[in-house]
Design a protein around this motif. Structure first.
Motif, PDB file in Angstrom:
ATOM      1  N   VAL A 164       0.839  -1.241   0.117  1.00 40.08           N
ATOM      2  CA  VAL A 164       0.040   0.051  -0.211  1.00 40.08           C
ATOM      3  C   VAL A 164       0.753   1.150  -0.043  1.00 40.08           C
ATOM      4  N   SER A 165       2.138   1.160   0.422  1.00 35.52           N
ATOM      5  CA  SER A 165       2.681   2.377   0.279  1.00 35.52           C
ATOM      6  C   SER A 165       4.380   2.063   0.203  1.00 35.52           C
ATOM      7  N   PRO A 166       5.045   2.854  -0.654  1.00 32.83           N
ATOM      8  CA  PRO A 166       6.645   2.612  -0.665  1.00 32.83           C
ATOM      9  C   PRO A 166       7.387   2.944   0.688  1.00 32.83           C
ATOM     10  N   GLY A 167       6.939   3.678   1.390  1.00 33.27           N
ATOM     11  CA  GLY A 167       7.592   4.006   2.648  1.00 33.27           C
ATOM     12  C   GLY A 167       8.463   5.300   2.349  1.00 33.27           C
ATOM     13  N   LEU A 168       9.280   5.856   3.463  1.00 33.78           N
ATOM     14  CA  LEU A 168       9.728   6.837   3.339  1.00 33.78           C
ATOM     15  C   LEU A 168      11.182   6.769   3.965  1.00 33.78           C
ATOM     16  N   PRO A 169      12.275   7.277   3.737  1.00 37.42           N
ATOM     17  CA  PRO A 169      13.428   7.084   4.249  1.00 37.42           C
ATOM     18  C   PRO A 169      13.437   7.532   5.663  1.00 37.42           C
ATOM     19  N   ALA A 170      14.077   7.067   6.714  1.00 38.12           N
ATOM     20  CA  ALA A 170      14.021   7.396   7.879  1.00 38.12           C
ATOM     21  C   ALA A 170      14.853   8.731   8.095  1.00 38.12           C
ATOM     22  N   SER A 171      14.100   9.496   8.919  1.00 41.07           N
ATOM     23  CA  SER A 171      15.031  10.872   9.024  1.00 41.07           C
ATOM     24  C   SER A 171      15.653  11.032  10.457  1.00 41.07           C
ATOM     25  N   LEU A 172      16.643  11.852  10.903  1.00 42.95           N
ATOM     26  CA  LEU A 172      17.208  12.046  12.097  1.00 42.95           C
ATOM     27  C   LEU A 172      17.785  10.793  12.450  1.00 42.95           C
ATOM     28  N   VAL A 173      18.376  10.032  11.591  1.00 45.30           N
ATOM     29  CA  VAL A 173      19.116   8.941  11.942  1.00 45.30           C
ATOM     30  C   VAL A 173      20.640   9.182  12.493  1.00 45.30           C
TER      31      VAL A 173
ATOM     32  N   VAL B 288      -0.736  27.485   0.780  1.00 42.35           N
ATOM     33  CA  VAL B 288      -1.199  26.039   1.114  1.00 42.35           C
ATOM     34  C   VAL B 288      -1.337  25.901   2.707  1.00 42.35           C
ATOM     35  N   ASP B 289      -2.161  25.078   2.770  1.00 42.77           N
ATOM     36  CA  ASP B 289      -2.666  24.737   4.049  1.00 42.77           C
ATOM     37  C   ASP B 289      -2.118  23.314   4.583  1.00 42.77           C
ATOM     38  N   VAL B 290      -2.165  22.398   3.826  1.00 40.29           N
ATOM     39  CA  VAL B 290      -2.006  20.861   4.062  1.00 40.29           C
ATOM     40  C   VAL B 290      -1.108  20.527   3.073  1.00 40.29           C
ATOM     41  N   GLU B 291       0.174  19.667   3.599  1.00 36.42           N
ATOM     42  CA  GLU B 291       1.156  19.418   2.757  1.00 36.42           C
ATOM     43  C   GLU B 291       1.200  17.828   2.674  1.00 36.42           C
ATOM     44  N   VAL B 292       1.112  16.992   1.659  1.00 37.26           N
ATOM     45  CA  VAL B 292       1.400  15.483   1.582  1.00 37.26           C
ATOM     46  C   VAL B 292       2.650  15.385   0.705  1.00 37.26           C
ATOM     47  N   PRO B 293       3.666  14.933   1.557  1.00 40.57           N
ATOM     48  CA  PRO B 293       4.864  14.521   0.764  1.00 40.57           C
ATOM     49  C   PRO B 293       4.678  13.093   0.105  1.00 40.57           C
ATOM     50  N   GLY B 294       5.609  12.900  -0.862  1.00 39.39           N
ATOM     51  CA  GLY B 294       5.449  11.327  -1.364  1.00 39.39           C
ATOM     52  C   GLY B 294       5.767  11.644  -2.831  1.00 39.39           C
ATOM     53  N   PHE B 295       6.300  10.410  -3.553  1.00 38.32           N
ATOM     54  CA  PHE B 295       6.354  10.734  -5.053  1.00 38.32           C
ATOM     55  C   PHE B 295       5.977   9.394  -5.751  1.00 38.32           C
ATOM     56  N   PRO B 296       4.675   9.127  -5.924  1.00 37.69           N
ATOM     57  CA  PRO B 296       3.518   9.826  -5.575  1.00 37.69           C
ATOM     58  C   PRO B 296       3.248   9.420  -4.069  1.00 37.69           C
ATOM     59  N   PRO B 297       2.487  10.129  -3.309  1.00 40.70           N
ATOM     60  CA  PRO B 297       2.123   9.943  -2.097  1.00 40.70           C
ATOM     61  C   PRO B 297       0.868   8.541  -2.051  1.00 40.70           C
ATOM     62  N   PRO B 298       1.122   7.618  -1.664  1.00 34.66           N
ATOM     63  CA  PRO B 298      -0.046   6.323  -1.923  1.00 34.66           C
ATOM     64  C   PRO B 298      -1.313   6.907  -1.439  1.00 34.66           C
ATOM     65  N   PRO B 299      -2.370   6.479  -1.915  1.00 27.93           N
ATOM     66  CA  PRO B 299      -3.815   6.782  -1.662  1.00 27.93           C
ATOM     67  C   PRO B 299      -4.026   6.927  -0.030  1.00 27.93           C
ATOM     68  N   LEU B 300      -3.556   6.089   0.720  1.00 32.69           N
ATOM     69  CA  LEU B 300      -3.726   6.187   2.063  1.00 32.69           C
ATOM     70  C   LEU B 300      -2.867   7.558   2.707  1.00 32.69           C
ATOM     71  N   ALA B 301      -1.922   7.971   2.204  1.00 37.38           N
ATOM     72  CA  ALA B 301      -1.212   9.283   2.436  1.00 37.38           C
ATOM     73  C   ALA B 301      -1.980  10.298   2.375  1.00 37.38           C
ATOM     74  N   ILE B 302      -2.704  10.471   0.963  1.00 36.58           N
ATOM     75  CA  ILE B 302      -3.651  11.436   0.559  1.00 36.58           C
ATOM     76  C   ILE B 302      -4.821  11.495   1.612  1.00 36.58           C
ATOM     77  N   LEU B 303      -5.000  10.180   1.791  1.00 36.70           N
ATOM     78  CA  LEU B 303      -6.496  10.154   2.576  1.00 36.70           C
ATOM     79  C   LEU B 303      -6.168  10.688   4.029  1.00 36.70           C
ATOM     80  N   HIS B 304      -4.895  10.366   4.592  1.00 37.60           N
ATOM     81  CA  HIS B 304      -4.442  10.889   5.810  1.00 37.60           C
ATOM     82  C   HIS B 304      -4.225  12.462   5.741  1.00 37.60           C
ATOM     83  N   GLY B 305      -3.925  13.039   4.681  1.00 32.61           N
ATOM     84  CA  GLY B 305      -3.973  14.493   4.184  1.00 32.61           C
ATOM     85  C   GLY B 305      -5.272  15.215   4.562  1.00 32.61           C
ATOM     86  N   LEU B 306      -6.245  14.628   3.784  1.00 34.93           N
ATOM     87  CA  LEU B 306      -7.678  14.955   4.203  1.00 34.93           C
ATOM     88  C   LEU B 306      -8.287  15.137   5.446  1.00 34.93           C
TER      89      LEU B 306
END
Lengths: 529, 261
Positions: free
Chosen positions: B28-37, B213-231
């Motif tokens: 459902v999602s490709p994931g993102l690289p971990a930050s602050l490692v 802009v009010d809400v930002e959804v990162p991802g390339f592309p953000p999977p559907p669940l990420a867009i849903l989370h944005g909403l």
């Protein structure tokens, strides 16, 4: 058919002292150097009409002291291969004879070159407002020129409010209905000007390039790995196919041989992408006819395949997978087997859906006999991919000019002759089944070994090609010293097929328009670049 | 009964249980690289050099990832011997510092929200993921989200793509035609930072360069669940991504006139 050597000899005999020919056996390709005179259209006519070559595209490049124009043609029968017409002329000469009266498929290529390079094509009936919209850009701006100053373009430009698109229909009561660039639902931005006197669309004129991102320009001066990102991401629903075409061009320049396992896995990924793309188009077609259960079922299958892609390759659209020299990731045989098994399951459900669709008269009524493109029209406009094959026009680069080891696979390129919406749907369904068959064959062909070899960039020029899900795609690359991209040219199937879209939309009722649009399954992003 | 109705019933319910529960299905999602490692100086420099969009920076011994720039090229995990971990998940949406979100109008969007989708130069992937939101797996209608074809009925403007020069004015016109209160959600790295295309002479560096802009959804592309989370973040029904507090969002300040407007 004549061999390339014979072709070269014949050309030199027909136009003695004017055409110079040489043969590159590695490609295999025959280059015909023509003078920029009326000889050019004659040679084009000979290559296309008498010899039966297909027009691939036009590549314009501004060199230090000369314009270099290359017209690329390919044979759809494998041998003898490729033909390339080439003209060179000093930079001061800004006019070239047009070849579109001979090859109508070159029409948009010439319009694009005129808009972006400022070269005039003598005899072309209609130049101007194309890539750069005339209401926002001055006509003399030519961004693809080497001396173009990007800073000029960035200033806030105000639209010319007096600008109006050209109207053709002059009958009493005629009006133009604009659809776009932002229109219903989740759609790509494009403007369709539909001219009518009432019920039927008399003239359909797509005004595209709202999404022009100038990837050919911004690729210049970049390194190969940066350019790869543009190749992969300008039309992301078919990302793998375009990344593959670009990678193959680089591999040809750098004389790299891709390991056999990588070749086979590339076929697997390419066919998975084709399958997913076709299911997506089938979903759009069901949706456009208002058959909501079927649309839901098809969208479930599309999501299933997106998940299969993500599970296999880490990304739902197969980003970051293809690179020059192979692939970034090796899949285990078990992972490949799992993906193939999942694809077979999806195909079974697709067949069930197909059975339902074939017996839904409300659905068939909307597709049969609607949006017809005849075989002659498809040939004249040089259409490619499933759309061309639904009109009885053969041509599949996987068979015509095999790459990535496709010559070892047995598969069909399904053909229909009606050229209507239903024929296009049948071709999509049959191709989806063939893709799964190829994927199944992959599992028996997987050899152990590496999936990538290092590539050290060297200067040179080459083009790579693939049969992308929407049809033939060609990526031409010119690398300079240090692996810096000097010129990058993308010839995308949507660009070619949008050119012929109006043929299908004209003379049908307004309510058929969204359905015809859906059966074409074209990408605006792939066209606009 | 029509065979299609039976056909649909036979398929059963497959809709995700998100947002009540997390979705655990594969792919459902490709994931993102971990930050602050925490990384060594050497590994950090390698990662910085590998990232083509400059999303990774080495700060105080940690590899920090600017998700607004991450384009899912996987070079930080596949191109080095000391790869950055990729974390699964999809709750990535954040509120901008200048953004209003639903907090400004607690009642306005709580139950239902109409979405106008504008393609401002998208490559096709983000748009396709937005399209997936309506499929039975995600079925956003059950949550009161509806896609509308007209700006007059829209509560939120969902923009994908870096905003090409040709789409700048249509986008502005669509925004102006929306009634207040209104929100803007930028979806995908291109819409947030220009991605691989912008800024250039024909494209902007994201939606914020044209409209607030009010809400930002990162991802390339953000999977559907990420867009849903944005909403859901936009309506105040889910908290923003955990890194919200840590990420300073630059450059998206809302002019005060929009508040009144």
């Amino acid at each position: 058919m004549a061999t390339l050597a014979e072709l070269a000899m014949q050309a030199e005999q027909k136009w003695p002292g004017q055409v110079q020919a040489w043969v590159d056996r590695r490609s295999p390709l025959c280059e015909l150097r023509c003078p920029p005179s009326e000889v050019l259209p004659e040679v084009v006519r000979w290559v296309v009409v008498d010899l039966g070559y297909r027009f691939a595209g036009l590549i314009v490049e501004q060199e230090t002291e000369a314009w270099d124009l290359r017209y690329l043609f390919y044979s759809i029968h494998g041998t003898p291969g490729w033909a390339r017409l080439r003209i060179r002329q000093p930079l001061e000469m800004r006019s070239v004879p047009s070849i579109s009266p001979q090859v109508h498929a070159a029409d948009w290529h010439e319009r694009e070159a005129e808009d972006l390079f400022g070269i005039t094509f003598e005899g072309h009936p209609r130049l101007g407002d194309f890539v750069l919209h005339d209401d926002l850009w001055q006509e003399e701006v030519a961004p693809m020129r080497r001396d173009f100053d990007e800073r000029i373009a960035i200033v806030e430009r105000n639209p010319d409010l007096k600008w109006r698109p050209r109207r053709i229909v002059k009958d009493p009561g005629a009006f133009a209905m604009p659809v776009g660039p932002i229109y219903s639902g989740v759609t790509e931005s494009a403007l369709f000007l539909l001219e009518t006197v009432g019920e039927d669309v008399i003239r359909a004129f797509p005004r595209l390039f709202y999404k022009y991102r100038a990837i050919e320009k911004i690729a210049e001066g970049r390194k190969v790995e940066e350019c790869l990102l543009l190749a992969e991401r300008f039309a992301a629903t078919t990302a793998f196919a375009h990344a593959l075409a670009f990678s193959q061009a680089i591999e040809t320049i750098c004389r790299v041989k891709v390991p056999p396992r990588a070749q086979t896995l590339r076929v697997l990924a390419a066919e998975l992408e084709r399958f997913r793309h076709h299911v997506g188009v089938i979903h759009e077609i069901c949706e456009s006819t208002g058959l909501s259960v079927a649309a839901s079922q098809a969208s479930i299958l599309e999501e299933d395949l997106l998940r299969v892609s993500c599970d296999l390759a880490g990304h739902r659209y197969l980003f970051g997978l293809a690179i020059p020299g192979g692939l970034t990731r090796n899949f285990t045989d078990a992972a490949c087997g799992g993906a193939i098994e999942a694809a077979v399951l999806v195909l079974r459900k697709l067949h069930e859906l197909e059975d339902g669709l074939r017996y839904s008269s409300s659905f068939l009524d909307r597709l049969e006999g609607v949006g017809i493109i005849s075989g002659d029209e498809a040939r004249e406009f040089g259409l490619v991919g499933p759309i061309a094959r639904a009109s009885g026009l053969e041509g599949d680069l996987r068979k015509a000019q095999p790459y990535a080891g496709y010559q070892h696979f047995a598969f069909d390129a399904p053909l229909e002759i009606e050229g209507d919406g239903f024929a296009r749907l049948r071709v999509l369904l049959a191709e989806a089944a063939e893709s799964v068959r190829i994927m199944q064959e992959v599992s028996g062909r997987l050899e152990a070994g590496e999936v990538s070899v290092p590539v050290s960039p060297m200067p040179g020029r080459a083009f790579g090609w693939v049969e992308a899900p929407r049809g033939a795609a060609f990526h031409g690359v010119h690398l300079g010293g240090g692996g810096i991209v000097q010129r990058y040219r993308v010839i995308a199937p949507s660009f070619v097929n949008w050119h012929g879209f109006h043929l299908a939309a004209e003379d049908f009722a307004f309510q058929d328009f969204p359905i015809i649009l859906a059966t074409f399954g074209l990408s605006v992003a792939e066209n606009d670049r | 009964m029509s065979p299609w109705v039976l056909n649909g019933l036979r398929r059963g319910v497959i809709t995700t249980s998100y947002p009540a529960h997390q979705e655990a299905a594969k792919g459902v999602s490709p994931g993102l690289p971990a930050s602050l490692v925490p990384v060594t100086e050497e590994a950090g420099r390698v990662l910085e050099a590998l990232c083509p969009t400059g999303a990774i920076s080495l700060e105080r011994g940690e590899a920090r990832v600017d998700y607004r720039r991450c384009i899912h090229c996987f070079r930080c995990c596949r191109g080095t011997d000391l790869p950055l971990d990729w974390k699964p998940g999809y709750e990535w949406a954040t509120l901008t510092t200048g953004g209003l979100s639903a907090a400004a109008w607690p009642k306005a969007f709580h139950k239902s929200m109409h979405i106008l989708v504008v393609d401002a130069g998208d490559c096709g992937a983000c748009l396709n993921e937005v399209k997936q939101l309506s499929n039975p797996y995600y079925n956003i209608h059950r949550l009161g989200f509806f896609i509308t074809p007209t700006p007059r009925k829209a509560d939120i403007l969902l923009v994908v793509g870096p905003v090409t020069d040709h789409m700048r004015l249509p986008l502005q016109a669509a925004y102006d035609a929306m009634p207040t209160p209104k929100l803007v959600m930028a979806v995908g790295a291109c819409a947030l930072s220009g991605g691989v295309f912008g800024p250039s002479f024909v494209a902007r560096g994201g939606v914020k360069d044209v409209i607030p802009v009010d809400v930002e959804v990162p991802g390339f592309p953000p999977p559907p669940l990420a867009i849903l989370h944005g909403l859901l973040v936009a309506t105040g029904r889910k908290p923003p991504a955990p890194w919200q507090a840590g990420t300073a969002v630059a450059g998206s300040t809302r002019p005060s006139s929009a508040l009144a407007g």
